[in-house]
Design a protein around this motif. Structure first.
Motif, mmCIF file in Angstrom:
data_model
loop_
_atom_site.group_PDB
_atom_site.id
_atom_site.type_symbol
_atom_site.label_atom_id
_atom_site.label_comp_id
_atom_site.label_asym_id
_atom_site.label_seq_id
_atom_site.Cartn_x
_atom_site.Cartn_y
_atom_site.Cartn_z
ATOM 1 N N ASP A 138 0.829 -1.202 0.000
ATOM 2 C CA ASP A 138 0.000 0.000 0.000
ATOM 3 C C ASP A 138 0.866 1.255 0.000
ATOM 4 O O ASP A 138 2.028 1.236 0.413
ATOM 5 C CB ASP A 138 -0.914 0.024 1.226
ATOM 6 C CG ASP A 138 -2.092 -0.920 1.086
ATOM 7 O OD1 ASP A 138 -2.497 -1.186 -0.063
ATOM 8 O OD2 ASP A 138 -2.596 -1.394 2.115
ATOM 9 N N ALA B 67 -9.051 8.611 2.305
ATOM 10 C CA ALA B 67 -10.138 7.977 1.554
ATOM 11 C C ALA B 67 -11.185 7.408 2.501
ATOM 12 O O ALA B 67 -12.399 7.547 2.281
ATOM 13 C CB ALA B 67 -9.581 6.885 0.646
ATOM 14 N N GLY C 140 -2.031 6.439 -9.494
ATOM 15 C CA GLY C 140 -1.834 5.019 -9.234
ATOM 16 C C GLY C 140 -0.394 4.628 -9.004
ATOM 17 O O GLY C 140 -0.069 3.888 -8.058
ATOM 18 N N THR D 159 -1.719 3.165 -5.692
ATOM 19 C CA THR D 159 -3.179 3.045 -5.622
ATOM 20 C C THR D 159 -3.725 2.791 -7.027
ATOM 21 O O THR D 159 -4.625 3.496 -7.489
ATOM 22 C CB THR D 159 -3.809 4.323 -5.029
ATOM 23 O OG1 THR D 159 -3.340 5.458 -5.788
ATOM 24 C CG2 THR D 159 -3.443 4.502 -3.573
ATOM 25 N N TRP E 296 -7.526 2.542 -7.662
ATOM 26 C CA TRP E 296 -8.411 3.682 -7.458
ATOM 27 C C TRP E 296 -8.773 4.371 -8.762
ATOM 28 O O TRP E 296 -9.825 5.013 -8.852
ATOM 29 C CB TRP E 296 -7.754 4.701 -6.528
ATOM 30 C CG TRP E 296 -7.668 4.270 -5.108
ATOM 31 C CD1 TRP E 296 -7.901 3.024 -4.603
ATOM 32 C CD2 TRP E 296 -7.304 5.092 -3.984
ATOM 33 N NE1 TRP E 296 -7.703 3.010 -3.251
ATOM 34 C CE2 TRP E 296 -7.338 4.267 -2.846
ATOM 35 C CE3 TRP E 296 -6.940 6.420 -3.851
ATOM 36 C CZ2 TRP E 296 -7.039 4.752 -1.569
ATOM 37 C CZ3 TRP E 296 -6.637 6.911 -2.588
ATOM 38 C CH2 TRP E 296 -6.691 6.084 -1.459
ATOM 39 N N LYS E 297 -7.908 4.274 -9.753
ATOM 40 C CA LYS E 297 -8.158 4.854 -11.074
ATOM 41 C C LYS E 297 -8.483 6.347 -11.002
ATOM 42 O O LYS E 297 -9.507 6.815 -11.493
ATOM 43 C CB LYS E 297 -9.274 4.104 -11.794
ATOM 44 C CG LYS E 297 -8.994 2.620 -12.047
ATOM 45 C CD LYS E 297 -7.742 2.406 -12.882
ATOM 46 C CE LYS E 297 -7.935 2.857 -14.316
ATOM 47 N NZ LYS E 297 -6.703 2.635 -15.124
ATOM 48 N N ILE E 298 -7.572 7.098 -10.392
ATOM 49 C CA ILE E 298 -7.690 8.557 -10.383
ATOM 50 C C ILE E 298 -6.564 9.111 -11.255
ATOM 51 O O ILE E 298 -5.384 9.041 -10.903
ATOM 52 C CB ILE E 298 -7.586 9.146 -8.964
ATOM 53 C CG1 ILE E 298 -8.682 8.574 -8.063
ATOM 54 C CG2 ILE E 298 -7.661 10.671 -9.025
ATOM 55 C CD1 ILE E 298 -10.093 8.941 -8.503
ATOM 56 N N GLY F 245 -14.697 7.786 -8.721
ATOM 57 C CA GLY F 245 -13.836 7.803 -7.553
ATOM 58 C C GLY F 245 -14.074 8.930 -6.576
ATOM 59 O O GLY F 245 -13.116 9.513 -6.053
ATOM 60 N N PHE G 13 -12.062 8.916 -3.399
ATOM 61 C CA PHE G 13 -10.627 8.849 -3.639
ATOM 62 C C PHE G 13 -10.047 10.190 -4.083
ATOM 63 O O PHE G 13 -8.843 10.428 -3.935
ATOM 64 C CB PHE G 13 -10.317 7.787 -4.690
ATOM 65 C CG PHE G 13 -10.769 6.404 -4.303
ATOM 66 C CD1 PHE G 13 -10.492 5.900 -3.046
ATOM 67 C CD2 PHE G 13 -11.478 5.621 -5.195
ATOM 68 C CE1 PHE G 13 -10.918 4.623 -2.681
ATOM 69 C CE2 PHE G 13 -11.900 4.348 -4.838
ATOM 70 C CZ PHE G 13 -11.619 3.847 -3.575
ATOM 71 N N GLN G 14 -10.894 11.046 -4.634
ATOM 72 C CA GLN G 14 -10.387 12.326 -5.126
ATOM 73 C C GLN G 14 -9.825 13.205 -4.002
ATOM 74 O O GLN G 14 -8.716 13.742 -4.139
ATOM 75 C CB GLN G 14 -11.461 13.057 -5.932
ATOM 76 C CG GLN G 14 -11.778 12.358 -7.256
ATOM 77 C CD GLN G 14 -12.605 13.232 -8.186
ATOM 78 O OE1 GLN G 14 -12.513 14.462 -8.154
ATOM 79 N NE2 GLN G 14 -13.408 12.605 -9.037
#
Length: 401
Positions: free
Chosen positions: A52, A61, A244, A249, A252-254, A279, A282-283
């Protein structure tokens, strides 16, 4: 009844997405990951970390979820993340980016790239120039956008493009020059001369530069230099990156893209019909991450550099010729001396022979150039040290096999 319209069937087939029977063609990544599960091999094929990222980012998050940030965010992204991306570009690269009009949050860098191509390709005669080997989604996205793919080869050992071949590839038909730096899969970082030539050719032929900079904070040889910082580049460059790789991460696909407001508006016009938004909790976490101290970013690069050194030494001991990377997740090695002149065949036997999974570089090149990369194999270094040490132990057995 043909449920896939003919034009889309041809596009998908041209991008290698369909089998001869019209089914979705499995990728080498799926095949090798399945082999890892079947054999118990260590998967150094796919590029995702097994640790992580910063605890503060993960906790942010969780706090956002608990605070109710679970519905649609604004279409461009939450204002705090837009501000954080702008501040990040100013802090690290002295790039001035208007968070309100020149930044767009996306579902990872892949969506940013696909939406950009779909938005900016005007005609089937448009060409997109990429550097080969290339991340596998590039060819698919170019095909879906209806453009033509033109490639410039990157050859071992340095994986830098020949400037004459680059100049030949960029013409008045070139709509986009797509640059991945640091580069996947080779680990190359383009030198100053290459960067200047890309900008010169884009200006000469009125092309748009699109950069994929997801490994921007994982450059080992020198600090990352975005193309948008070069004279004359900012007004024609869309810069893509994501959280990522920097913060481990990947799920999370940010991601994000920034550039001239008119171009960003065009990309948003397409993006709103893809994922719309993504997300939400996550933003704010990534906004916090982008504001972390410089040491966090430097330590991430340092740790990965050490992992590459460990993996590279293991590969040399096993009998590979190693091309040490300058950035990114991956180490490229030549398996020819181990009977791997056909790297695809070599990778398919490697799980049983050594209990390790890797990916042939031929998976990242067009059919016409596969012979040029026939013996090259990509290994992911973005794993725990104990996992890499066990992979080293297993690979050592190849010499006597």
């Amino acid at each position: 009844m043909d449920v896939i319209p003919g034009a889309w069937r041809r596009t998908a087939a041209g991008a290698g997405l369909l089998s001869a029977a019209g089914e979705v063609a499995p990728t080498i990544f799926a095949e090798m990951s399945a082999a890892a599960v079947r054999t118990g091999a260590i998967n150094l094929g796919q590029g995702f970390p097994d640790e992580d990222g910063p605890a503060a980012v993960l906790e942010a998050a969780r706090e956002a979820i608990a605070a109710g940030a679970n519905q649609y965010p604004p279409g461009r992204g939450i204002p705090d993340l837009l501000e954080a991306i702008s501040a990040h570009q100013r802090r690290f690269y002295r790039l001035v980016v208007d968070p309100a009009t020149e930044v767009l949050v996306t579902a990872g860098a892949t969506e940013a790239l696909t939406a950009t191509l779909l938005a900016l390709i005007d005609s089937p005669d448009d060409e997109v120039v990429v550097f080969e080997p290339y991340y596998d989604s590039y060819a698919a996205a170019v095909a879906l956008a209806g453009a033509r793919l033109r490639t410039v080869p990157l050859r071992a050992p340095g994986f830098q493009p020949d400037l004459g071949e680059l100049a030949d590839a960029v013409t008045d038909r070139t709509r986009i020059i797509l640059v991945n730096d640091p580069h996947n899969p080779t680990g190359a970082v383009f030198g100053d001369e290459v960067q200047r030539e890309i900008v010169r050719l884009a200006e000469r032929h009125d092309a748009i530069i699109v950069t994929d900079e997801v490994y921007e904070h994982l450059s080992f040889a020198s600090p990352h230099i975005p193309l948008a910082t070069l004279p004359g580049a900012a007004e024609r460059t869309l810069t893509i990156s994501s959280a990522g790789k920097t913060f481990s991460t990947t799920g999370w696909k940010i991601g994000w893209v920034h550039g001239p407001a008119a171009l960003i508006t065009a990309v948003l016009t397409v993006k709103q019909y893809l994922t719309y938004v993504n997300g939400s909790p996550f933003q704010p976490a990534i906004a916090l991450g982008l504001r972390l101290p410089d040491a966090v970013f430097a330590d991430a690069a340092s740790a990965l550099r050490a992992k590459h050194a460990l993996l590279g030494e293991a590969l040399r001991t096993a009998g590979f010729e190693v091309h040490a990377p300058q950035g990114g997740y991956f180490t490229v090695a030549d398996a020819t001396a181990l009977g791997g002149a056909d790297a695809a065949a070599f990778c398919r036997t490697l799980p049983e022979r050594a209990g390790v999974v890797a990916i042939p570089i031929s998976a990242f090149v067009s059919a016409a150039r596969r012979d040029d990369y026939a013996g090259l194999v990509r290994f992911a270094a973005c794993k725990r040290v104990d996992v890499l040490e066990e992979a080293a132990r297993r690979l050592a057995g190849l010499r006597g096999a």
